[in-house]
Design a protein around this motif. Sequence first.
Motif, PDB file in Angstrom:
ATOM      1  N   VAL A 124       0.832  -1.205   0.000  1.00 17.33           N
ATOM      2  CA  VAL A 124       0.000   0.000   0.000  1.00 17.33           C
ATOM      3  C   VAL A 124       0.867   1.256   0.000  1.00 17.33           C
ATOM      4  CG1 VAL A 124      -1.647   1.337   1.353  1.00 17.33           C
ATOM      5  CG2 VAL A 124      -1.968  -1.125   1.078  1.00 17.33           C
ATOM      6  N   PHE A 125       1.957   1.223   0.738  1.00 17.14           N
ATOM      7  CA  PHE A 125       2.774   2.422   0.874  1.00 17.14           C
ATOM      8  C   PHE A 125       3.637   2.658  -0.366  1.00 17.14           C
ATOM      9  CE2 PHE A 125       1.751   0.744   5.039  1.00 17.14           C
ATOM     10  CZ  PHE A 125       1.066   1.835   5.568  1.00 17.14           C
ATOM     11  N   LYS A 126       3.984   1.585  -1.080  1.00 20.13           N
ATOM     12  CA  LYS A 126       4.666   1.771  -2.361  1.00 20.13           C
ATOM     13  C   LYS A 126       3.691   2.287  -3.413  1.00 20.13           C
ATOM     14  CE  LYS A 126       8.445  -1.476  -1.652  1.00 20.13           C
ATOM     15  NZ  LYS A 126       9.160  -2.673  -2.133  1.00 20.13           N
ATOM     16  N   LEU A 127       2.415   1.921  -3.272  1.00 21.89           N
ATOM     17  CA  LEU A 127       1.392   2.496  -4.149  1.00 21.89           C
ATOM     18  C   LEU A 127       1.388   4.011  -3.997  1.00 21.89           C
ATOM     19  CD1 LEU A 127      -1.208   2.410  -5.940  1.00 21.89           C
ATOM     20  CD2 LEU A 127      -2.491   2.185  -3.798  1.00 21.89           C
ATOM     21  N   SER A 128       1.470   4.471  -2.774  1.00 20.79           N
ATOM     22  CA  SER A 128       1.482   5.907  -2.507  1.00 20.79           C
ATOM     23  C   SER A 128       2.640   6.594  -3.229  1.00 20.79           C
ATOM     24  CB  SER A 128       1.583   6.149  -0.999  1.00 20.79           C
ATOM     25  OG  SER A 128       1.701   7.520  -0.722  1.00 20.79           O
ATOM     26  N   GLU A 129       3.827   6.016  -3.168  1.00 26.42           N
ATOM     27  CA  GLU A 129       4.987   6.597  -3.842  1.00 26.42           C
ATOM     28  C   GLU A 129       4.805   6.577  -5.358  1.00 26.42           C
ATOM     29  OE1 GLU A 129       8.688   4.963  -2.616  1.00 26.42           O
ATOM     30  OE2 GLU A 129       8.299   5.221  -0.482  1.00 26.42           O
ATOM     31  N   ALA A 130       4.217   5.503  -5.882  1.00 23.73           N
ATOM     32  CA  ALA A 130       3.989   5.418  -7.320  1.00 23.73           C
ATOM     33  C   ALA A 130       3.023   6.497  -7.788  1.00 23.73           C
ATOM     34  CB  ALA A 130       3.458   4.035  -7.689  1.00 23.73           C
ATOM     35  N   VAL A 131       1.979   6.768  -6.980  1.00 24.51           N
ATOM     36  CA  VAL A 131       1.013   7.818  -7.321  1.00 24.51           C
ATOM     37  C   VAL A 131       1.704   9.173  -7.357  1.00 24.51           C
ATOM     38  CG1 VAL A 131      -1.018   9.062  -6.498  1.00 24.51           C
ATOM     39  CG2 VAL A 131      -0.996   6.564  -6.454  1.00 24.51           C
ATOM     40  N   LEU A 132       2.453   9.484  -6.327  1.00 23.39           N
ATOM     41  CA  LEU A 132       3.117  10.789  -6.254  1.00 23.39           C
ATOM     42  C   LEU A 132       4.207  10.939  -7.304  1.00 23.39           C
ATOM     43  CD1 LEU A 132       3.406  11.111  -2.365  1.00 23.39           C
ATOM     44  CD2 LEU A 132       1.804  12.308  -3.870  1.00 23.39           C
ATOM     45  N   SER A 133       4.734   9.808  -7.792  1.00 28.15           N
ATOM     46  CA  SER A 133       5.751   9.849  -8.851  1.00 28.15           C
ATOM     47  C   SER A 133       5.138   9.976 -10.237  1.00 28.15           C
ATOM     48  CB  SER A 133       6.618   8.578  -8.791  1.00 28.15           C
ATOM     49  OG  SER A 133       7.276   8.475  -7.557  1.00 28.15           O
ATOM     50  N   GLY A 134       3.803   9.849 -10.333  1.00 34.55           N
ATOM     51  CA  GLY A 134       3.137   9.980 -11.622  1.00 34.55           C
ATOM     52  C   GLY A 134       3.265   8.767 -12.518  1.00 34.55           C
ATOM     53  N   GLN A 135       3.413   7.567 -11.931  1.00 35.51           N
ATOM     54  CA  GLN A 135       3.601   6.339 -12.707  1.00 35.51           C
ATOM     55  C   GLN A 135       2.241   5.666 -12.945  1.00 35.51           C
ATOM     56  OE1 GLN A 135       6.676   3.903 -10.830  1.00 35.51           O
ATOM     57  NE2 GLN A 135       7.654   5.754 -10.046  1.00 35.51           N
ATOM     58  N   THR A 136       1.546   6.132 -13.983  1.00 28.77           N
ATOM     59  CA  THR A 136       0.166   5.715 -14.210  1.00 28.77           C
ATOM     60  C   THR A 136       0.009   4.204 -14.374  1.00 28.77           C
ATOM     61  OG1 THR A 136      -0.217   7.830 -15.325  1.00 28.77           O
ATOM     62  CG2 THR A 136      -1.870   6.117 -15.631  1.00 28.77           C
ATOM     63  N   ALA A 137       0.775   3.610 -15.268  1.00 28.11           N
ATOM     64  CA  ALA A 137       0.624   2.177 -15.534  1.00 28.11           C
ATOM     65  C   ALA A 137       0.904   1.358 -14.284  1.00 28.11           C
ATOM     66  CB  ALA A 137       1.560   1.761 -16.674  1.00 28.11           C
ATOM     67  N   ARG A 138       1.939   1.754 -13.549  1.00 32.51           N
ATOM     68  CA  ARG A 138       2.289   1.020 -12.327  1.00 32.51           C
ATOM     69  C   ARG A 138       1.193   1.163 -11.285  1.00 32.51           C
ATOM     70  NH1 ARG A 138       7.038   2.405  -8.029  1.00 32.51           N
ATOM     71  NH2 ARG A 138       6.976   0.443  -6.861  1.00 32.51           N
ATOM     72  N   VAL A 139       0.606   2.339 -11.162  1.00 31.20           N
ATOM     73  CA  VAL A 139      -0.461   2.558 -10.191  1.00 31.20           C
ATOM     74  C   VAL A 139      -1.656   1.657 -10.494  1.00 31.20           C
ATOM     75  CG1 VAL A 139      -2.205   4.230  -9.425  1.00 31.20           C
ATOM     76  CG2 VAL A 139       0.199   4.903  -9.558  1.00 31.20           C
ATOM     77  N   ALA A 169     -13.116   0.859  -7.829  1.00 35.37           N
ATOM     78  CA  ALA A 169     -13.195   1.821  -8.928  1.00 35.37           C
ATOM     79  C   ALA A 169     -13.081   3.247  -8.393  1.00 35.37           C
ATOM     80  CB  ALA A 169     -14.498   1.639  -9.699  1.00 35.37           C
ATOM     81  N   ALA A 170     -13.702   3.500  -7.232  1.00 32.00           N
ATOM     82  CA  ALA A 170     -13.597   4.817  -6.607  1.00 32.00           C
ATOM     83  C   ALA A 170     -12.169   5.101  -6.167  1.00 32.00           C
ATOM     84  CB  ALA A 170     -14.546   4.904  -5.413  1.00 32.00           C
ATOM     85  N   LEU A 171     -11.491   4.091  -5.620  1.00 32.77           N
ATOM     86  CA  LEU A 171     -10.095   4.260  -5.223  1.00 32.77           C
ATOM     87  C   LEU A 171      -9.213   4.540  -6.438  1.00 32.77           C
ATOM     88  CD1 LEU A 171      -9.785   1.392  -2.583  1.00 32.77           C
ATOM     89  CD2 LEU A 171      -9.560   3.850  -2.136  1.00 32.77           C
ATOM     90  N   GLN A 172      -9.516   3.866  -7.543  1.00 31.31           N
ATOM     91  CA  GLN A 172      -8.751   4.110  -8.768  1.00 31.31           C
ATOM     92  C   GLN A 172      -8.925   5.558  -9.219  1.00 31.31           C
ATOM     93  OE1 GLN A 172      -9.745   2.815 -13.014  1.00 31.31           O
ATOM     94  NE2 GLN A 172      -8.465   1.126 -12.292  1.00 31.31           N
ATOM     95  N   ARG A 173     -10.146   6.046  -9.141  1.00 29.01           N
ATOM     96  CA  ARG A 173     -10.393   7.431  -9.544  1.00 29.01           C
ATOM     97  C   ARG A 173      -9.639   8.406  -8.642  1.00 29.01           C
ATOM     98  NH1 ARG A 173     -16.246  10.496 -10.284  1.00 29.01           N
ATOM     99  NH2 ARG A 173     -15.408  12.601 -10.535  1.00 29.01           N
ATOM    100  N   LEU A 174      -9.692   8.186  -7.329  1.00 31.05           N
ATOM    101  CA  LEU A 174      -8.993   9.069  -6.398  1.00 31.05           C
ATOM    102  C   LEU A 174      -7.489   9.027  -6.646  1.00 31.05           C
ATOM    103  CD1 LEU A 174      -9.060  10.925  -3.913  1.00 31.05           C
ATOM    104  CD2 LEU A 174      -8.867   8.871  -2.487  1.00 31.05           C
ATOM    105  N   ALA A 175      -6.937   7.822  -6.848  1.00 30.57           N
ATOM    106  CA  ALA A 175      -5.498   7.686  -7.093  1.00 30.57           C
ATOM    107  C   ALA A 175      -5.076   8.432  -8.347  1.00 30.57           C
ATOM    108  CB  ALA A 175      -5.124   6.207  -7.198  1.00 30.57           C
TER     109      ALA A 175
END
Length: 364
Positions: free
Chosen positions: A219-234, A332-338
């Motif tokens: 979960v916490f690496k997901l957070s870093e991926a979001v802030l890094s702008g890595q769409t496919a990885r997210v 799906a809502a989490l995906q939208r927020l991310a």
Amino acid sequence: MQIRPDALAAQLAKGLKPLYTVHGDEPLLAQEAADAIRAAARAQGYSERKVFIVSGAYFDWGPVLGAAQALSLFAERQFIEIRIPSGKPGKEGSEALQRYCDALPEDVLTLVTLPRLDKTQLSGAWFTALDQRGVSIKVEPVERRALPQWIAQRLSAQGQSVTEGEEGQRSLAFFADRVEGNLLAAHQELQKLALLHPPGPLSFEQIESAVLNVARYDVFKLSEAVLSGQTARVLRMLEGLEAEGEAAVLVHWALADDIRALKRVREAVDAGKPLPMALRESRVWGAKERLFERIVPGLHGIQVQALVDAAQVCDGIVKGLRNRDWPLDPWAALQRLALMLLETAQGQQGRGAGGRHASLVLKV
């Protein structure tokens, strides 16, 4: 004396020190470092081994101190291993370890193994004594960006490699994606490749057919991926977290926590505080600190408020509430927020990559 895990072999080859400390939260690298020390000890005649596992605050340190001083009837050299799974020896243990280090006996080699330690533990008198009287090896997880190179080095060590050029880079990227965050699984897959194929270059097809999807999504690496702008990885990580049965509420908490932190830092900067001070006061450290340094300067209050509002709506959906403008499915809502947070982090305008994905989510 502190060294990196990759420098341990060279240090052992120069001669054994009386004390080694291995600490960190990467199981594979910690195991390999400890195994290398054990093997070197056996080769140098430390044939009698005693293992002490420190469990609880009432552990009796007397036998540990006594074992180091006792003469062996069966071997000239002893190998003593002290395992502290909690990383907290306690007051009595701290004093015992300091006494142990002050009187390191001859013909005894000691290995202390610990989990990841925080700043307070690393500056404690007991750890300082271990570090000063011997060799300490800190094992850390391999960052995602460094994982392809790590895999390439491991392949080389077993006489294999990827093909040159773009195909080879694609092979390493594919391998890294499948074992993300799980070096033990990566090690197993590398061993499998060594059994399946002879030494030499491996094609993408050979790697693809052999390597399983053994990623351990975090979960916490997901957070870093979001802030890094890595769409496919997210998107891939969200799918993996859902498939692994992760709680949607925990994923929402991680995303919302980043949004709240961005709000606090932006407000502090707007109030006249320097960005480094605002980050410290908001308890933003490590990799996130570097990401926030890139995001916050161009961030506007209206963007932050939109994220806060979205996080509140998503929180309701995760908890079973309905909203006509959002998907009813929590993931799906989490995906939208991310993706909203990701697009803000990227600083995109209009319909960039994140915008296209966000538009698709709106139709769910």
